[in-house]
Design a protein around this motif. Structure first.
Motif, short mmCIF file in Angstrom:
data_model
loop_
_atom_site.label_atom_id
_atom_site.label_comp_id
_atom_site.label_asym_id
_atom_site.label_seq_id
_atom_site.Cartn_x
_atom_site.Cartn_y
_atom_site.Cartn_z
N SER A 171 0.86 -1.18 0.00
CA SER A 171 0.00 0.00 0.00
C SER A 171 0.90 1.23 0.00
N ILE A 172 0.31 2.37 -0.23
CA ILE A 172 1.05 3.63 -0.11
C ILE A 172 1.00 4.05 1.35
N PHE A 173 2.17 4.31 1.92
CA PHE A 173 2.29 4.72 3.31
C PHE A 173 2.73 6.18 3.38
N ASP A 174 2.33 6.86 4.44
CA ASP A 174 2.86 8.20 4.72
C ASP A 174 3.61 8.13 6.05
N ALA A 175 4.09 9.26 6.53
CA ALA A 175 4.90 9.28 7.76
C ALA A 175 4.11 8.75 8.95
N GLU A 176 2.79 8.88 8.94
CA GLU A 176 1.96 8.42 10.04
C GLU A 176 1.61 6.93 9.92
N PRO A 222 11.26 7.98 7.78
CA PRO A 222 10.70 9.14 7.09
C PRO A 222 11.40 10.42 7.55
N LEU A 223 11.59 11.32 6.61
CA LEU A 223 12.21 12.63 6.91
C LEU A 223 11.14 13.69 6.68
N GLY A 224 10.23 13.81 7.64
CA GLY A 224 9.12 14.73 7.51
C GLY A 224 7.97 14.08 6.75
N ALA A 225 7.11 14.91 6.23
CA ALA A 225 5.96 14.41 5.48
C ALA A 225 6.44 13.70 4.22
N MET A 226 5.88 12.53 3.95
CA MET A 226 6.27 11.77 2.77
C MET A 226 5.18 10.76 2.45
N LEU A 235 16.38 8.89 -0.20
CA LEU A 235 15.46 8.57 -1.29
C LEU A 235 14.47 9.71 -1.50
N SER A 236 14.10 9.91 -2.76
CA SER A 236 13.10 10.91 -3.14
C SER A 236 12.38 10.39 -4.38
N SER A 237 11.47 11.18 -4.91
CA SER A 237 10.73 10.73 -6.09
C SER A 237 11.66 10.52 -7.28
N LEU A 282 6.98 8.73 -3.35
CA LEU A 282 6.05 9.48 -4.20
C LEU A 282 6.08 10.97 -3.88
N GLU A 283 6.28 11.28 -2.61
CA GLU A 283 6.40 12.67 -2.15
C GLU A 283 7.33 12.72 -0.96
N GLY A 284 8.09 13.79 -0.83
CA GLY A 284 8.96 13.97 0.32
C GLY A 284 10.25 13.18 0.21
N GLN A 285 10.82 12.84 1.37
CA GLN A 285 12.10 12.13 1.42
C GLN A 285 12.06 11.05 2.49
#
Length: 97
Positions: free
Chosen positions: A11-16, A73-77, A55-57, A39-42
């Motif tokens: 699945s797509i995960f975010d920082a949370e 995660p390095l902030g929002a991603m 890593l980045s997009s 996909l977004e962020g780092q």
């Protein structure tokens, strides 16, 4: 050259929502290649030998079969992991990967 497609993706995960299991040392299965796509962020991809990869997009992370690693995660991603039966060649990446 024919594109190599993943046989499965997370699945797509975010920082949370990034699972704790991915933040701790774990490994790909024997014979399975992984590609960490941001996909977004780092995101920081780390290995037990002390090597780290930002890593980045535009810079996905290649995971070798049975390779221990973890991500931070390095902030929002937003990210996902793709799984392959052979070495993937990420679009827009260096063929030397």
């Amino acid at each position: 050259m024919q594109a190599i497609l993943p046989y499965r993706s997370t699945s797509i995960f975010d920082a949370e929502t990034l699972p704790i299991a991915l933040r701790k040392e774990h490994r790909t299965k024997p014979g399975v290649w992984g590609l960490v796509r941001v996909l977004e962020g780092q995101l920081m991809l780390s290995f037990p030998d002390g090597t780290e990869q930002l890593l980045s997009s535009s810079a996905p992370g290649l995971l070798l079969p049975d390779q221990p690693h973890w991500v931070t995660p390095l902030g929002a991603m937003r990210m996902r992991v793709e799984f392959y039966n052979e070495r993937p060649l990420p679009l827009g990446s260096n063929p030397a990967l």
